[in-house]
Design a protein around this motif. Structure first.
Motif, PDB file in Angstrom:
ATOM      1  N   THR A  79     -32.521 -32.999  71.916  1.00 24.21           N
ATOM      2  CA  THR A  79     -32.474 -31.686  72.624  1.00 24.21           C
ATOM      3  C   THR A  79     -34.112 -31.660  72.633  1.00 24.21           C
ATOM      4  O   THR A  79     -34.497 -31.428  71.938  1.00 24.21           O
ATOM      5  N   GLU A  80     -33.979 -31.117  73.993  1.00 26.68           N
ATOM      6  CA  GLU A  80     -35.370 -30.661  74.836  1.00 26.68           C
ATOM      7  C   GLU A  80     -35.481 -28.685  75.001  1.00 26.68           C
ATOM      8  O   GLU A  80     -34.597 -28.426  75.212  1.00 26.68           O
ATOM      9  N   THR A  81     -36.374 -28.551  74.470  1.00 24.44           N
ATOM     10  CA  THR A  81     -35.884 -26.460  74.821  1.00 24.44           C
ATOM     11  C   THR A  81     -37.488 -26.572  75.446  1.00 24.44           C
ATOM     12  O   THR A  81     -38.766 -26.264  75.766  1.00 24.44           O
ATOM     13  N   LEU A  82     -37.103 -26.773  77.214  1.00 20.27           N
ATOM     14  CA  LEU A  82     -38.198 -26.771  77.967  1.00 20.27           C
ATOM     15  C   LEU A  82     -38.213 -25.359  78.708  1.00 20.27           C
ATOM     16  O   LEU A  82     -37.059 -23.898  78.799  1.00 20.27           O
ATOM     17  N   SER A  83     -38.951 -24.417  79.465  1.00 23.40           N
ATOM     18  CA  SER A  83     -39.583 -22.926  79.244  1.00 23.40           C
ATOM     19  C   SER A  83     -39.644 -22.952  80.962  1.00 23.40           C
ATOM     20  O   SER A  83     -39.450 -24.060  81.436  1.00 23.40           O
ATOM     21  N   ALA A  84     -39.242 -22.264  81.542  1.00 28.47           N
ATOM     22  CA  ALA A  84     -39.106 -21.902  83.400  1.00 28.47           C
ATOM     23  C   ALA A  84     -40.179 -21.539  83.796  1.00 28.47           C
ATOM     24  O   ALA A  84     -41.195 -21.512  82.967  1.00 28.47           O
ATOM     25  N   PRO A  85     -40.995 -22.544  85.342  1.00 33.42           N
ATOM     26  CA  PRO A  85     -39.786 -21.930  86.256  1.00 33.42           C
ATOM     27  C   PRO A  85     -39.138 -23.920  85.189  1.00 33.42           C
ATOM     28  O   PRO A  85     -40.412 -24.890  85.489  1.00 33.42           O
ATOM     29  N   PHE A  86     -38.336 -24.360  85.491  1.00 30.39           N
ATOM     30  CA  PHE A  86     -37.026 -25.333  85.760  1.00 30.39           C
ATOM     31  C   PHE A  86     -36.176 -25.437  86.048  1.00 30.39           C
ATOM     32  O   PHE A  86     -35.118 -24.850  86.935  1.00 30.39           O
ATOM     33  N   GLN A  87     -36.600 -27.230  86.594  1.00 28.76           N
ATOM     34  CA  GLN A  87     -35.677 -27.579  88.032  1.00 28.76           C
ATOM     35  C   GLN A  87     -34.541 -28.303  87.495  1.00 28.76           C
ATOM     36  O   GLN A  87     -34.718 -29.644  87.469  1.00 28.76           O
ATOM     37  N   CYS A  88     -32.652 -28.333  87.549  1.00 30.71           N
ATOM     38  CA  CYS A  88     -31.895 -29.534  86.549  1.00 30.71           C
ATOM     39  C   CYS A  88     -32.011 -30.722  87.750  1.00 30.71           C
ATOM     40  O   CYS A  88     -31.306 -30.554  88.857  1.00 30.71           O
ATOM     41  N   GLN A  89     -32.269 -31.603  87.145  1.00 28.70           N
ATOM     42  CA  GLN A  89     -32.341 -32.895  87.986  1.00 28.70           C
ATOM     43  C   GLN A  89     -32.335 -32.685  89.569  1.00 28.70           C
ATOM     44  O   GLN A  89     -31.070 -33.166  89.608  1.00 28.70           O
ATOM     45  N   VAL A  90     -32.773 -32.405  90.106  1.00 30.65           N
ATOM     46  CA  VAL A  90     -32.711 -32.152  91.318  1.00 30.65           C
ATOM     47  C   VAL A  90     -32.539 -33.990  92.040  1.00 30.65           C
ATOM     48  O   VAL A  90     -31.943 -33.930  92.777  1.00 30.65           O
ATOM     49  N   GLU A  91     -33.006 -35.080  90.999  1.00 27.87           N
ATOM     50  CA  GLU A  91     -33.362 -35.855  91.836  1.00 27.87           C
ATOM     51  C   GLU A  91     -31.607 -36.922  91.905  1.00 27.87           C
ATOM     52  O   GLU A  91     -30.886 -37.393  92.513  1.00 27.87           O
ATOM     53  N   ARG A  92     -31.069 -35.747  90.942  1.00 30.54           N
ATOM     54  CA  ARG A  92     -29.551 -36.045  90.869  1.00 30.54           C
ATOM     55  C   ARG A  92     -28.716 -35.733  92.111  1.00 30.54           C
ATOM     56  O   ARG A  92     -27.428 -36.135  92.218  1.00 30.54           O
ATOM     57  N   MET A  93     -29.263 -35.311  92.725  1.00 32.12           N
ATOM     58  CA  MET A  93     -28.634 -34.961  93.782  1.00 32.12           C
ATOM     59  C   MET A  93     -27.794 -35.542  95.200  1.00 32.12           C
ATOM     60  O   MET A  93     -27.343 -35.816  96.128  1.00 32.12           O
TER      61      MET A  93
END
Length: 230
Positions: A79-93
């Motif tokens: 589990t990682e806690t990350l701050s914005a801006p953050f893009q949710c796995q664009v490569e998975r599209m």
């Protein structure tokens, strides 16, 4: 229809990697012509769930998120806690496996931008800056993975523990929670449970990790890395 709240987030959108360099006029056109959605999200709300179709672009504009990634057999998870801006796995599209590989949820109240995959492709075909940003993002990820695969592994059990975590991170810094049994971690590191336990207790004594039952809490991965690299 564009809302005042959307206009207030203009600068946040333009600061994200995919929209970096886009003009305000182009962004206004995007907001007007595509099915782009900007929402306020509550803490603990799931933004993207692992193993569900990655059929949309999700960008966190403000706030923090928890990113949970499990091993293929679910023997452990990070589990990682990350701050914005953050893009949710664009490569998975794109590609063969078009499902989210991690579950992303709001750690704090968040603002998100969501865009269907079809409209992402429209952006790609319409705006050169968006196309270059996306290509740069995908190639950077490939390059990082290639470099990581060919890096020399550090010597010693402490460095092996750090390498194990870093190689599974979306971002190699900040707070991490590794949920894993000691015996499973020992097997992954080709070590013994006693040796791994002793090393983790030493790290806890130095204030670099906090041990819970079945969970290794790392307050700042960068501090742990610097310590192991000495």
């Amino acid at each position: 229809m564009i809302k005042i709240r959307d206009l207030e987030l203009f600068d946040d959108i333009l600061a994200t990697p995919l929209f970096l360099g886009m003009s305000r006029a182009d962004l206004l056109s995007v907001l007007s012509g595509l099915r782009l959605s900007i929402k306020d999200r509550k803490a603990n709300e799931v933004l993207a769930a692992a193993d569900t179709p990655c059929n949309r672009l999700v960008i966190v504009l403000r706030g923090q998120v928890n990113v949970v990634t499990a091993s293929s057999g679910h023997a452990y998870k990070l589990t990682e806690t990350l701050s914005a801006p953050f893009q949710c796995q664009v490569e998975r599209m794109f590609g063969r496996h078009t499902a989210f590989g991690s579950t992303v949820s709001a750690a704090t109240p968040c603002n998100t931008l969501t865009l269907p995959k079809k409209d992402v492709l429209t952006l790609y075909n319409t705006y050169e800056i968006f196309r270059l940003n996306l290509l740069n993002m995908l190639t950077l990820r490939l390059q990082k993975e290639e470099i990581c695969n060919w890096m020399e592994r550090g010597s010693g059990l402490r460095r092996s523990i750090v390498d194990f975590v870093i190689r599974r991170c979306a971002y190699p810094a900040g707070k991490k929670l590794l949920s894993i049994k000691m015996i499973d971690l020992a097997a992954e590191l080709n070590s013994t449970r006693i040796d791994v336990s002793d090393e983790l207790n030493s790290l806890q004594d130095e204030g670099l990790v906090v041990l819970h039952r079945g969970i290794i809490e790392i307050p700042a991965l960068e501090d742990l890395y610097l310590n192991a690299a000495r």
